[in-house]
Design a protein around this motif. Structure first.
Motif, PDB file in Angstrom:
ATOM      1  N   THR A  40       1.420   9.347  35.088  1.00 21.11           N
ATOM      2  CA  THR A  40       1.445   9.189  36.699  1.00 21.11           C
ATOM      3  C   THR A  40       1.337  11.143  36.911  1.00 21.11           C
ATOM      4  O   THR A  40       1.388  11.531  35.971  1.00 21.11           O
ATOM      5  CB  THR A  40       3.214   9.306  37.604  1.00 21.11           C
ATOM      6  OG1 THR A  40       3.816  10.635  36.545  1.00 21.11           O
ATOM      7  CG2 THR A  40       3.889   8.665  36.586  1.00 21.11           C
ATOM      8  N   VAL A  41       0.601  10.567  38.522  1.00 22.24           N
ATOM      9  CA  VAL A  41      -0.161  12.210  38.838  1.00 22.24           C
ATOM     10  C   VAL A  41       0.545  12.832  38.618  1.00 22.24           C
ATOM     11  O   VAL A  41       0.674  14.021  39.000  1.00 22.24           O
ATOM     12  CB  VAL A  41      -0.294  12.461  40.261  1.00 22.24           C
ATOM     13  CG1 VAL A  41      -1.145  12.650  41.172  1.00 22.24           C
ATOM     14  CG2 VAL A  41      -1.708  11.386  40.565  1.00 22.24           C
ATOM     15  N   ALA A  42       2.479  12.918  39.172  1.00 21.88           N
ATOM     16  CA  ALA A  42       3.226  13.831  39.201  1.00 21.88           C
ATOM     17  C   ALA A  42       3.407  14.793  37.960  1.00 21.88           C
ATOM     18  O   ALA A  42       3.360  15.638  37.611  1.00 21.88           O
ATOM     19  CB  ALA A  42       4.753  13.225  39.944  1.00 21.88           C
ATOM     20  N   ALA A  43       3.477  13.748  36.934  1.00 20.98           N
ATOM     21  CA  ALA A  43       3.746  14.168  35.822  1.00 20.98           C
ATOM     22  C   ALA A  43       2.710  15.339  35.103  1.00 20.98           C
ATOM     23  O   ALA A  43       2.777  16.469  34.054  1.00 20.98           O
ATOM     24  CB  ALA A  43       3.703  12.982  34.626  1.00 20.98           C
ATOM     25  N   PHE A 100      -4.416  19.434  42.848  1.00 26.39           N
ATOM     26  CA  PHE A 100      -4.366  17.809  41.784  1.00 26.39           C
ATOM     27  C   PHE A 100      -5.365  17.408  43.073  1.00 26.39           C
ATOM     28  O   PHE A 100      -6.868  17.314  42.508  1.00 26.39           O
ATOM     29  CB  PHE A 100      -3.032  17.273  41.344  1.00 26.39           C
ATOM     30  CG  PHE A 100      -3.871  16.390  40.743  1.00 26.39           C
ATOM     31  CD1 PHE A 100      -3.560  15.954  39.496  1.00 26.39           C
ATOM     32  CD2 PHE A 100      -4.894  15.373  41.621  1.00 26.39           C
ATOM     33  CE1 PHE A 100      -3.598  15.082  38.810  1.00 26.39           C
ATOM     34  CE2 PHE A 100      -5.004  13.805  40.441  1.00 26.39           C
ATOM     35  CZ  PHE A 100      -4.704  13.768  39.119  1.00 26.39           C
ATOM     36  N   ARG A 157       1.424  22.706  36.036  1.00 27.89           N
ATOM     37  CA  ARG A 157       2.537  23.490  37.292  1.00 27.89           C
ATOM     38  C   ARG A 157       1.140  24.040  38.025  1.00 27.89           C
ATOM     39  O   ARG A 157       1.484  25.132  38.455  1.00 27.89           O
ATOM     40  CB  ARG A 157       2.540  25.056  36.690  1.00 27.89           C
ATOM     41  CG  ARG A 157       3.759  25.408  35.606  1.00 27.89           C
ATOM     42  CD  ARG A 157       3.998  25.926  34.496  1.00 27.89           C
ATOM     43  NE  ARG A 157       4.594  26.010  33.544  1.00 27.89           N
ATOM     44  CZ  ARG A 157       5.882  26.506  33.240  1.00 27.89           C
ATOM     45  NH1 ARG A 157       6.421  27.370  34.639  1.00 27.89           N
ATOM     46  NH2 ARG A 157       6.885  26.859  32.248  1.00 27.89           N
ATOM     47  N   SER A 177       0.837  22.270  42.276  1.00 27.16           N
ATOM     48  CA  SER A 177       0.805  21.405  43.162  1.00 27.16           C
ATOM     49  C   SER A 177      -0.132  20.347  43.084  1.00 27.16           C
ATOM     50  O   SER A 177      -0.945  20.229  42.926  1.00 27.16           O
ATOM     51  CB  SER A 177       0.619  22.164  44.021  1.00 27.16           C
ATOM     52  OG  SER A 177      -0.598  22.181  44.837  1.00 27.16           O
ATOM     53  N   ASN A 178       0.990  19.079  44.031  1.00 26.86           N
ATOM     54  CA  ASN A 178      -0.586  18.326  44.921  1.00 26.86           C
ATOM     55  C   ASN A 178      -1.396  18.426  45.401  1.00 26.86           C
ATOM     56  O   ASN A 178      -2.474  17.856  44.956  1.00 26.86           O
ATOM     57  CB  ASN A 178       0.309  17.214  45.569  1.00 26.86           C
ATOM     58  CG  ASN A 178       0.337  15.825  45.955  1.00 26.86           C
ATOM     59  OD1 ASN A 178       0.369  14.831  44.977  1.00 26.86           O
ATOM     60  ND2 ASN A 178       0.866  15.310  46.859  1.00 26.86           N
ATOM     61  N   LYS A 227      -6.975   9.946  40.290  1.00 25.54           N
ATOM     62  CA  LYS A 227      -6.485  10.103  38.982  1.00 25.54           C
ATOM     63  C   LYS A 227      -7.837   9.220  38.466  1.00 25.54           C
ATOM     64  O   LYS A 227      -7.904   9.901  37.066  1.00 25.54           O
ATOM     65  CB  LYS A 227      -5.444   9.413  38.983  1.00 25.54           C
ATOM     66  CG  LYS A 227      -4.403   8.831  37.836  1.00 25.54           C
ATOM     67  CD  LYS A 227      -3.625   7.974  37.881  1.00 25.54           C
ATOM     68  CE  LYS A 227      -2.670   7.309  36.417  1.00 25.54           C
ATOM     69  NZ  LYS A 227      -1.999   6.118  36.086  1.00 25.54           N
ATOM     70  N   ARG A 278       0.886  17.249  36.903  1.00 22.12           N
ATOM     71  CA  ARG A 278       0.754  18.262  37.764  1.00 22.12           C
ATOM     72  C   ARG A 278       1.472  19.324  37.655  1.00 22.12           C
ATOM     73  O   ARG A 278       2.147  20.318  37.556  1.00 22.12           O
ATOM     74  CB  ARG A 278       0.432  17.675  39.531  1.00 22.12           C
ATOM     75  CG  ARG A 278       1.881  16.996  40.354  1.00 22.12           C
ATOM     76  CD  ARG A 278       0.740  16.786  41.455  1.00 22.12           C
ATOM     77  NE  ARG A 278       1.971  16.127  41.714  1.00 22.12           N
ATOM     78  CZ  ARG A 278       3.559  16.847  42.561  1.00 22.12           C
ATOM     79  NH1 ARG A 278       3.452  18.226  42.234  1.00 22.12           N
ATOM     80  NH2 ARG A 278       4.275  15.729  43.227  1.00 22.12           N
ATOM     81  N   SER A 279       2.806  19.121  37.075  1.00 27.69           N
ATOM     82  CA  SER A 279       4.066  19.257  36.711  1.00 27.69           C
ATOM     83  C   SER A 279       3.643  20.137  35.347  1.00 27.69           C
ATOM     84  O   SER A 279       4.074  21.285  35.217  1.00 27.69           O
ATOM     85  CB  SER A 279       5.542  18.445  36.684  1.00 27.69           C
ATOM     86  OG  SER A 279       5.611  17.972  35.326  1.00 27.69           O
ATOM     87  N   HIS A 280       3.477  18.720  34.830  1.00 29.10           N
ATOM     88  CA  HIS A 280       2.536  19.790  32.940  1.00 29.10           C
ATOM     89  C   HIS A 280       1.719  21.003  33.589  1.00 29.10           C
ATOM     90  O   HIS A 280       1.902  21.703  32.015  1.00 29.10           O
ATOM     91  CB  HIS A 280       1.825  19.093  32.630  1.00 29.10           C
ATOM     92  CG  HIS A 280       2.050  18.425  30.469  1.00 29.10           C
ATOM     93  ND1 HIS A 280       0.992  19.778  29.984  1.00 29.10           N
ATOM     94  CD2 HIS A 280       2.988  18.054  29.948  1.00 29.10           C
ATOM     95  CE1 HIS A 280       1.423  19.726  29.018  1.00 29.10           C
ATOM     96  NE2 HIS A 280       2.576  18.587  29.035  1.00 29.10           N
TER      97      HIS A 280
END
Lengths: 201, 201
Positions: free
Chosen positions: B25-28, B40, B34, B36-37, B47, B30-32
């Motif tokens: 996921t995009v969330a995974a 990205f 660090r 922000s949305n 993606k 960008r959190s990896h």
DNA sequence: ACCGTTTCTAGAGTATCACTCTAGAGTAAT
DNA sequence: ATTACTCTAGAGTGATACTCTAGAAACGGT
């Protein structure tokens, strides 16, 4: 008379071919098969499960085509030639299915699908071995493992097939049949058998 | 010091490797990394665009590894052996990247990515041709198109690499290096050169 | 024929995810 | 200081895979 399940599988293949794996929505598949949402998820727990089932079904058809290519009457060169032609022919004449098998579906299967795939692979290997083993024993084919033999037959052809299936290359891969066969024969057929087709050592 | 953009690409590779293309996921990502949305989507419009950029970058590294394998000093057999070993070595030592290139990344690229891919492919072919053409001219390598030659070198090895990358087969593909080289040499090296390495016609 | 069970159909509802939008912080040039 | 630009931030939106509940059809035993 086709069942809803079969319709969904056929629709899946059509939509995957048209829109790719991500582009294909469950809604598109079930509307193409005229099935309700409930039906879809009754037969297949998920989009991935339909994809996996389709994968195994098509893999079976592909293997059947390859197995049908050789029988005991083929000598070494003839068998090699037939296997390569069978592969190229199946890919071109079953473009949709081949595209799904080799381009679209790409891994990420459940363990269940993976297991079934391994089983089908073994059965294919076994079938081809029935033709190949005697020729190896007689020294007409060079000794190598079943998988190495396969890699020599399918591997090079697959480069052309993938390029064609992805649209990267427009040329019909069957045009390469003769040269691919010639290379494969040099790679796996004992050179005695190449020089003089009648005399063993 | 790494840029946010580089972090995102590296995170993409890591997450694609861990979760597959759909699972990532995009969330995974960008959190990896660090990020922000907003970050990205500032750097990558989607993606898929990140995936495409990653694809071309890794393709470049792979091609560099192959190109580095041969130079003018290699004779026919030595060059064939080095190309095959370079391929196997790169796949095993860059497992993540290879997995992304050959297993995960689906072919549904934009025309832009496809064009860049074609360009990189040509540059690779050109490089290898600089080594191969003289050997063909001297009769040490059998005449065939560049792509057929490639298919003989990479195709069979790729069967083992894919099986290993997908986890279907646990054995290190480098174990097959010698037999694959022997087959490829028979397939593409002129047999005069095989029998007696000093005498042309 | 009747009832019970299973299989299949239906579609409204939900959670997740890719992606958009608006706003503001950092930085550099003038 | 002002302007312009790059980058960060996160709330919001629409699409989509999948769930849930309920009913229709098919089947089996008596």
């Amino acid at each position: 008379m086709t069942t809803a399940r079969e319709d969904l599988l056929a629709a899946g293949l059509a939509v995957f071919d048209r829109d790719g794996f991500e582009g294909a929505t469950v809604a598109a598949i079930r509307s193409h098969a005229r099935a309700s949402n409930g039906s879809f998820f009754h037969f297949f727990g998920s989009k991935k499960e339909l994809a996996g089932t389709l994968f195994l079904e098509i893999l079976g058809r592909y293997h059947a085509a390859i197995i049908a290519a050789v029988d005991e009457s083929c000598d070494a060169r003839e068998g090699v030639a037939r296997l390569i032609r069978a592969h190229l022919e199946w890919v071109v004449s079953s473009r949709r299915e081949a595209r799904y098998l080799f381009e679209i579906s790409r891994s990420e299967w459940t363990e269940e699908v993976r297991g079934a795939q391994r089983a089908q692979n073994s059965r294919l290997a076994e079938s081809v071995e029935r033709w190949r083993a005697p020729l190896v024993a007689r020294g007409e084919l060079l000794p190598m493992t079943s998988l190495v033999f396969f890699s020599q037959i399918i591997g090079p052809a697959q480069i052309f097939c993938r390029a064609w299936l992805s649209g990267r290359d427009r040329a019909d891969p069957r045009e390469q049949a003769e040269i691919l066969i010639a290379c494969a024969v040099r790679a796996v057929v004992a050179s005695d058998a190449i020089q003089k087709p009648g005399e063993p050592a």
